[in-house]
Scaffold this active site. Sequence first.
Site, PDB file in Angstrom:
ATOM      1  CG  ASP A 118      12.880  42.911  55.761  1.00 10.29           C
ATOM      2  OD1 ASP A 118      13.620  42.280  54.973  1.00 10.29           O
ATOM      3  OD2 ASP A 118      12.695  44.131  55.653  1.00 10.29           O
ATOM      4  CB  SER A 119       9.675  39.634  53.321  1.00  7.23           C
ATOM      5  OG  SER A 119       8.741  39.218  54.276  1.00  7.23           O
TER       6      SER A 119
ATOM      7  CG  HIS B  40       5.753  35.802  52.212  1.00  4.23           C
ATOM      8  ND1 HIS B  40       6.906  35.203  52.682  1.00  4.23           N
ATOM      9  CD2 HIS B  40       5.888  37.134  52.450  1.00  4.23           C
ATOM     10  CE1 HIS B  40       7.705  36.127  53.161  1.00  4.23           C
ATOM     11  NE2 HIS B  40       7.120  37.305  53.047  1.00  4.23           N
TER      12      HIS B  40
END
Length: 197
Positions: free
Chosen positions: A109-110, A66
């Site tokens: 996922d995140s 990120h």
Amino acid sequence: MLKFKNFSSCAALCASSLVLSMSAQAQITTESPPEEMGWWDSAKTKVNKILDDGDLSLMVAGHTHHGRGTYTKERIAELNENTWGLGFSKAIRNQKDNEESVYAMMISDSHFKPQPMAGYAYQWMQPLGDKVEVGGGLTGVLISRTDYFGGFPFPAILPIASIGTRSTKLMATYVPRFSKNKGNGDVLFLFVRFDLK
């Protein structure tokens, strides 16, 4: 929240968006289809060729980065960057020795939730020596995430790149920042692809 009144028409819209990049490449990278063949039939023919003739590969995901300039430190601390997952792809080389592939993958996922995705990728390939090559191109993908559209699959077109040999590649795709909100930023997704020959 976006709500769909007609499931079948929404599914058709998502599928149509996914193959737009395939139909664009069909006219410039492979044998031209007959004049009477529409873009949808051309895309289906392309996918069937890849599935029939392509080399089967295992895809292993493990890291998502990120952007440190687009997320706050506090937000990054909450996010999952070890996005482990597995998938499979089939890839062919076209007449120009560029790569076309179809794939399906499931990752964490995140937000530590399951994220399935499936799509088509086109890469222009460039050799760096006898065995090593780099590639760059686009992928059209359908993604399902619990934090978007209630998990209903949505289409996206993203850049894709790779470096490695024909049989083993480090690959990456990039999701740009779409909002100035510090809770949302750019993301670099990395995975490795191994041929199963």
